[in-house]
Enzyme design. Structure first.
Site, short mmCIF file in Angstrom:
data_model
loop_
_atom_site.label_atom_id
_atom_site.label_comp_id
_atom_site.label_asym_id
_atom_site.label_seq_id
_atom_site.Cartn_x
_atom_site.Cartn_y
_atom_site.Cartn_z
N HIS A 1 -55.84 29.74 62.89
CA HIS A 1 -54.40 29.73 62.69
C HIS A 1 -53.89 28.30 62.59
O HIS A 1 -53.62 27.80 61.51
CB HIS A 1 -53.76 30.49 63.85
CG HIS A 1 -52.32 30.82 63.68
ND1 HIS A 1 -51.60 30.54 62.55
CD2 HIS A 1 -51.43 31.43 64.52
CE1 HIS A 1 -50.35 30.95 62.69
NE2 HIS A 1 -50.22 31.48 63.89
N HIS B 1 -55.14 31.12 50.59
CA HIS B 1 -54.20 31.67 51.57
C HIS B 1 -54.21 33.19 51.46
O HIS B 1 -54.35 33.72 50.36
CB HIS B 1 -52.79 31.14 51.30
CG HIS B 1 -51.86 31.31 52.46
ND1 HIS B 1 -51.15 32.46 52.68
CD2 HIS B 1 -51.57 30.48 53.49
CE1 HIS B 1 -50.44 32.32 53.79
NE2 HIS B 1 -50.68 31.14 54.30
N ASP C 1 -51.86 23.10 54.86
CA ASP C 1 -52.70 22.24 55.70
C ASP C 1 -53.45 21.18 54.92
O ASP C 1 -54.05 20.29 55.51
CB ASP C 1 -53.71 23.10 56.46
CG ASP C 1 -53.03 23.96 57.50
OD1 ASP C 1 -52.16 23.40 58.19
OD2 ASP C 1 -53.33 25.15 57.59
N1 COA Z 1 -63.02 27.54 49.51
C1 COA Z 1 -63.90 28.20 48.74
N2 COA Z 1 -63.86 29.51 48.47
C2 COA Z 1 -62.84 30.20 49.03
C3 COA Z 1 -61.88 29.58 49.83
C4 COA Z 1 -61.99 28.20 50.07
N3 COA Z 1 -61.10 27.55 50.82
N4 COA Z 1 -60.97 30.51 50.24
C5 COA Z 1 -61.38 31.67 49.70
N5 COA Z 1 -62.49 31.48 48.96
C6 COA Z 1 -63.20 32.49 48.16
C7 COA Z 1 -63.94 33.46 49.03
O1 COA Z 1 -65.26 33.01 49.29
C8 COA Z 1 -63.90 34.71 48.19
O2 COA Z 1 -64.84 34.54 47.17
P1 COA Z 1 -65.68 35.80 46.61
O3 COA Z 1 -64.64 36.71 46.01
O4 COA Z 1 -66.63 35.20 45.64
O5 COA Z 1 -66.33 36.39 47.82
C9 COA Z 1 -62.52 34.65 47.55
O6 COA Z 1 -62.20 33.25 47.50
C10 COA Z 1 -61.44 35.41 48.33
O7 COA Z 1 -61.36 34.87 49.65
P2 COA Z 1 -61.03 35.71 50.95
O8 COA Z 1 -61.85 35.12 52.07
O9 COA Z 1 -61.14 37.16 50.69
O10 COA Z 1 -59.51 35.36 51.17
P3 COA Z 1 -58.67 35.63 52.50
O11 COA Z 1 -57.31 35.95 52.05
O12 COA Z 1 -59.34 36.58 53.42
O13 COA Z 1 -58.72 34.20 53.22
C11 COA Z 1 -58.15 32.05 53.98
C12 COA Z 1 -57.67 33.32 53.24
C13 COA Z 1 -56.97 31.08 54.14
C14 COA Z 1 -58.67 32.40 55.38
C15 COA Z 1 -59.27 31.37 53.15
O14 COA Z 1 -58.79 31.05 51.86
C16 COA Z 1 -59.84 30.13 53.82
O15 COA Z 1 -60.71 30.26 54.70
N6 COA Z 1 -59.35 28.91 53.46
C17 COA Z 1 -59.81 27.70 54.08
C18 COA Z 1 -59.18 27.54 55.46
C19 COA Z 1 -57.72 27.14 55.41
O16 COA Z 1 -57.34 26.26 54.66
N7 COA Z 1 -56.90 27.83 56.23
C20 COA Z 1 -55.48 27.54 56.33
C21 COA Z 1 -54.65 28.67 55.85
S1 COA Z 1 -52.92 28.20 55.89
#
Ligand code: COA
Length: 429
Positions: A267, A306, A362
């Site tokens: 978070h 996101h 972020d």
């Molecule tokens: N870098 C690389 N690949 C990413 C990614 C990232 N930051 N975020 C998502 N993906 C990819 C996933 O691997 C997935 O790929 P696939 O379809 O080949 O399996 C696809 O994009 C969808 O991602 P998913 O994990 O289903 O999205 P989510 O909505 O569950 O996750 C987050 C959202 C924010 C948790 C995720 O994007 C993430 O971990 N980002 C990095 C951490 C971050 O910056 N968090 C702050 C949020 S404000």
């Protein structure tokens, strides 16, 4: 076309009409669907509440596809450009912009509640020298409930107002003291001549000077960051505040739960991870091989992607601008160059385009915080100070919402049943 859903239960062959209101069906209506008289009603399995609305709310609107974020109907871009954090806090809490008289009274109230009881200082001093400031903040916000036992009277509007003012006012004091504690420096008392954010900077950085006057551009940049973090509808920490608040506990205890939720790396901790990543990349030449690693699934590009925003995060655009303002004062963080290049390359790459991955709030906020010379442990404390009006607006909405009940999700039980218990003396004989 009627606004209803027709469901056919193939276990019984029965059909049900379930009303659709505001794009949702009531889970309780599904509960009426049963395979037999003595079987439980149909439930919805939704770990993480990915597609479950837990409340009606008029605080914050988000359209993730279009990159829209509005507080009480006002676009975040306009608030960040033209408003102040305390005005936004007023808006979130009261649902409308203040008149001049209302605003002056609000600022006066907040300013004159920034001090905490001396005993708070004593117990904060009792933390270990290396205590994480979020742990200190969580404990001290929770402890405020013991200083204001009247806060339990949550059905009284004036009483609620009093606690809301106290909490918005005292969070910077507690956060700054947690910071000073880690440095072994004396805690600095609030300066009521200063505005909210300028006073926070004074409590953080003042040494022997009689008055600490931060650069106006830095004050404004931090104020904007607080505005950007002030609310984000039903995120993990807000859900924690609402869930704990639904037991009708006092708001200090409910907000302490929110601080606890924000403490978690999924978070509040992503901006710290961005900094670690940029440091590891080290120079622009290493970006292509890093991107290859991300595409091969070895790691994530932190600060990208996101759950809700799928085209752009409106907060990220504003933060990028704030970066320039801050670096004008502090000098450029060398990591900025790597961040900008990384963003450029990623935004042109098929992997990120296909998955709708864009910089989130972020990606740049950690760089700004570092320019202020905050250690990474403090980043989440800043987030918590900004989010406090949002938590309290949502808490206030919750306690006045007649439809709300104590939060108590269902479960799908997967363990054993009706085992026979043998006492330990027989089992171990
Ligand atoms: N870098 C690389 N690949 C990413 C990614 C990232 N930051 N975020 C998502 N993906 C990819 C996933 O691997 C997935 O790929 P696939 O379809 O080949 O399996 C696809 O994009 C969808 O991602 P998913 O994990 O289903 O999205 P989510 O909505 O569950 O996750 C987050 C959202 C924010 C948790 C995720 O994007 C993430 O971990 N980002 C990095 C951490 C971050 O910056 N968090 C702050 C949020 S404000």
């Amino acid at each position: 076309m009627t606004d209803s859903l027709t469901v056919r239960d193939n276990r019984t062959g029965l059909e049900y009409d379930v009303p659709i209101l505001d794009g949702a069906i009531k889970a309780a209506d599904l509960g009426k669907i049963k395979a037999g008289d003595d079987t439980p009603g149909l439930a919805v399995y939704d770990p993480g509440f990915v597609n479950t609305a837990s409340c009606r709310s008029s605080v914050t609107y988000i359209d993730g596809e279009k990159g829209i974020l509005e507080y009480r109907g006002f676009p975040i871009e306009q608030l960040a450009e033209k408003s102040s954090f305390l005005e936004v806090a007023y808006l979130l809490i009261n649902g409308a912009l203040p008149t001049k008289a209302e605003y002056d009274a609000w600022v006066h109230e907040i300013t004159y509640h920034t001090f905490v009881h001396e005993n708070v200082k004593s117990f904060m001093q009792g933390f270990r020298y290396d205590a994480h400031p979020m742990g200190m903040l969580m404990a001290s916000v929770g402890a405020l409930s013991t200083f204001y036992p009247d806060a339990r009277n949550i059905s009284d509007a004036d009483n609620r107002h009093m606690q809301i003012v106290r909490m918005i006012a005292k969070m910077p004091t507690l956060g700054a003291w947690a910071f000073r504690h880690a440095q072994g420096k004396p805690y600095v008392y609030p300066d009521n001549d200063l505005g909210y954010t300028a006073n926070f900077l004074s409590m953080l950085f003042k040494m022997s000077e009689s008055k600490f006057e931060a650069d106006e551009r830095l004050v404004r940049a931090l104020d904007v960051l607080f505005i950007l973090h002030a609310d984000h509808e039903q995120n993990c920490s807000t859900n924690a505040v609402r869930s704990v608040g639904s037991s009708q506990v006092d708001p200090y205890s409910a907000v302490a739960a929110g601080v606890g939720a924000l403490y978690g790396p999924l978070h509040g901790g992503a901006n710290e991870a961005v900094l670690r990543m940029l440091r590891r990349i080290g120079s622009k030449e290493n970006i292509p091989s890093f991107i290859e690693g991300v595409k091969n699934g070895n790691e994530k590009l932190m600060g990208f992607g996101h759950r809700v925003y799928k085209n752009f995060d409106p907060r990220a655009t504003i933060i990028k601008k704030a970066c320039d303002d801050v670096f004008e004062v502090t000098g450029v963080n060398p990591l900025l160059e790597i961040a900008k290049e990384l963003e450029k390359i990623a935004l042109e790459d098929e992997y990120f385009i296909k998955r709708k991955l864009y910089p989130n709030v972020d990606f740049y906020s950690g760089l700004i915080y570092e320019a202020f010379q905050f250690p990474p442990e403090m980043f989440t404390v800043l987030f918590a100070i900004g989010r406090t009006p949002g938590w309290l607006a949502q808490w206030s909405e919750l306690v006045q919402d007649k439809e709300q009940k104590i939060a108590r999700p269902k479960q799908i039980y997967t363990g054993p049943r009706t085992l026979d218990f043998t006492p330990a003396s027989e089992r171990w004989a």
